[in-house]
Motif scaffolding. Structure first.
Motif, PDB file in Angstrom:
ATOM      1  N   VAL A  63       0.832  -1.201   0.000  1.00 40.97           N
ATOM      2  CA  VAL A  63       0.000   0.000   0.000  1.00 40.97           C
ATOM      3  C   VAL A  63       0.869   1.255   0.000  1.00 40.97           C
ATOM      4  CG1 VAL A  63      -1.852   1.258   1.156  1.00 40.97           C
ATOM      5  CG2 VAL A  63      -1.789  -1.243   1.281  1.00 40.97           C
ATOM      6  N   THR A  64       0.571   2.151  -0.936  1.00 41.91           N
ATOM      7  CA  THR A  64       1.125   3.503  -0.947  1.00 41.91           C
ATOM      8  C   THR A  64      -0.006   4.460  -0.605  1.00 41.91           C
ATOM      9  OG1 THR A  64       2.792   2.980  -2.614  1.00 41.91           O
ATOM     10  CG2 THR A  64       2.222   5.296  -2.338  1.00 41.91           C
ATOM     11  N   ALA A  65       0.195   5.287   0.403  1.00 41.95           N
ATOM     12  CA  ALA A  65      -0.815   6.256   0.823  1.00 41.95           C
ATOM     13  C   ALA A  65      -0.476   7.625   0.254  1.00 41.95           C
ATOM     14  CB  ALA A  65      -0.880   6.326   2.346  1.00 41.95           C
ATOM     15  N   VAL A  66      -1.469   8.303  -0.270  1.00 39.63           N
ATOM     16  CA  VAL A  66      -1.328   9.677  -0.762  1.00 39.63           C
ATOM     17  C   VAL A  66      -2.284  10.539   0.047  1.00 39.63           C
ATOM     18  CG1 VAL A  66      -1.581  11.222  -2.730  1.00 39.63           C
ATOM     19  CG2 VAL A  66      -0.680   8.908  -3.072  1.00 39.63           C
ATOM     20  N   GLU A  67      -1.758  11.563   0.724  1.00 44.46           N
ATOM     21  CA  GLU A  67      -2.557  12.368   1.648  1.00 44.46           C
ATOM     22  C   GLU A  67      -2.040  13.806   1.653  1.00 44.46           C
ATOM     23  OE1 GLU A  67      -4.725  14.285   4.281  1.00 44.46           O
ATOM     24  OE2 GLU A  67      -5.274  12.287   3.548  1.00 44.46           O
ATOM     25  N   PRO A  68      -2.935  14.804   1.477  1.00 47.66           N
ATOM     26  CA  PRO A  68      -2.477  16.201   1.427  1.00 47.66           C
ATOM     27  C   PRO A  68      -2.194  16.849   2.773  1.00 47.66           C
ATOM     28  CG  PRO A  68      -4.836  16.084   1.050  1.00 47.66           C
ATOM     29  CD  PRO A  68      -4.357  14.663   1.111  1.00 47.66           C
ATOM     30  N   ALA A  69      -2.825  16.393   3.865  1.00 49.05           N
ATOM     31  CA  ALA A  69      -2.709  17.074   5.159  1.00 49.05           C
ATOM     32  C   ALA A  69      -1.507  16.554   5.942  1.00 49.05           C
ATOM     33  CB  ALA A  69      -3.983  16.890   5.971  1.00 49.05           C
ATOM     34  N   PRO A  70      -0.553  17.419   6.278  1.00 51.94           N
ATOM     35  CA  PRO A  70       0.649  16.958   6.995  1.00 51.94           C
ATOM     36  C   PRO A  70       0.334  16.263   8.318  1.00 51.94           C
ATOM     37  CG  PRO A  70       0.979  19.174   6.143  1.00 51.94           C
ATOM     38  CD  PRO A  70      -0.470  18.851   5.936  1.00 51.94           C
ATOM     39  N   GLY A  71      -0.647  16.784   9.067  1.00 52.85           N
ATOM     40  CA  GLY A  71      -0.974  16.183  10.350  1.00 52.85           C
ATOM     41  C   GLY A  71      -1.478  14.763  10.217  1.00 52.85           C
ATOM     42  N   MET A  72      -2.246  14.517   9.171  1.00 50.95           N
ATOM     43  CA  MET A  72      -2.751  13.165   8.938  1.00 50.95           C
ATOM     44  C   MET A  72      -1.616  12.235   8.514  1.00 50.95           C
ATOM     45  SD  MET A  72      -5.983  13.328   9.652  1.00 50.95           S
ATOM     46  CE  MET A  72      -7.406  12.631   8.831  1.00 50.95           C
ATOM     47  N   ARG A  73      -0.731  12.715   7.641  1.00 47.48           N
ATOM     48  CA  ARG A  73       0.397  11.882   7.205  1.00 47.48           C
ATOM     49  C   ARG A  73       1.302  11.523   8.371  1.00 47.48           C
ATOM     50  NH1 ARG A  73       0.996  15.631   3.256  1.00 47.48           N
ATOM     51  NH2 ARG A  73       3.010  16.303   4.071  1.00 47.48           N
TER      52      ARG A  73
END
Length: 246
Positions: A63-73
């Motif tokens: 799994v590769t995760a793509v997420e815009p919010a730094p806090g969530m990453r």
């Protein structure tokens, strides 16, 4: 696409989001990936804290995760060391063309700029690859759940999504749909914590937040199905759409 301020608001409550938001039934994930054998190369798009990604890992996928919010990453990488997490969005993924066997997204499709996102998802998928958005939706056949949805300004329903999500553009087959029922068990404080992870709450004024807190506590103390209950069963329907890259 809806308000980007709301879309990025979850990073301020990442730990609570991960703690209180429901997981996805394994049966729903298997249906979304029908015909794709493990270990496949998957993308969890708008991955949040990695709730969906961890479910996919449990099925044996990469799994590769793509997420815009730094806090969530940041939270995602702290609880899911086996997930590769990248900064990016549905409209701009830092991945090569034909990278993925499947792209999935949980609770996030409504934030996308659909025409741009469809083109980008198609670019990242191999031919024949799957795009599958998933939604965990409260079961509004339960009276107190209807009232909770009103208080928390939660509007999505199975019927609304089936009617409003009709296609993913010319590069995909027509979507197929499936529903899976499940439930979570929460204490009264955890139910309030769940409401506090909603975007409308996170972007509200302090006065509005206090009003929502009061209304939830009143519901907990006065509704006959909730009063004096220390273990509350919150029923869900997981709705899945599945389409293939042509």
């Amino acid at each position: 696409m809806t308000d980007p301020t709301q879309a990025l608001s979850f990073g301020t409550a990442a730990a609570d989001y991960d703690r209180y938001r429901p997981r996805y039934p394994q049966a729903a994930l298997r249906w979304a990936l029908d015909g794709i054998d493990a270990p496949a190369r998957l993308v969890d798009l708008a991955a949040g804290t990695g709730i969906l990604a961890r479910g996919l890992l449990a099925l044996g996928h990469r799994v590769t995760a793509v997420e815009p919010a730094p806090g969530m990453r940041t939270h995602l990488t702290s609880v899911g060391s086996d997930v590769r997490a990248l900064a990016g969005s549905a409209e701009a993924m830092p991945l090569p063309g034909g990278f993925a066997d499947a792209v999935l997204t949980g609770q996030a499709y409504h934030w996308f700029d659909r025409p741009r996102a469809h083109a980008e998802i198609a670019r990242v998928l191999r031919p024949g690859g799957v795009f599958a958005p998933l939604w965990n939706l409260r079961d509004d056949s339960c009276g107190w759940v209807v009232e909770l949805s009103r208080i928390a300004e939660i509007g999505d329903t199975v019927e609304h999504l089936r009617q409003s999500v009709t296609d993913f553009g010319d590069l995909f087959t027509a979507p197929e749909w499936a529903e899976f029922t499940h439930a979570t068990t929460l204490t009264p404080d955890e139910l309030l914590g769940l409401v506090r992870t909603r975007s409308h709450y996170l972007t509200a004024t302090p006065a509005r937040r206090a009003e929502v807190d009061h209304q939830v506590r009143t519901l907990l103390h006065t509704h006959p199905d909730l009063a004096d209950q220390q273990a509350i069963t919150l029923p869900y329907t997981t709705l899945v759409a599945r389409a293939r890259r042509t």
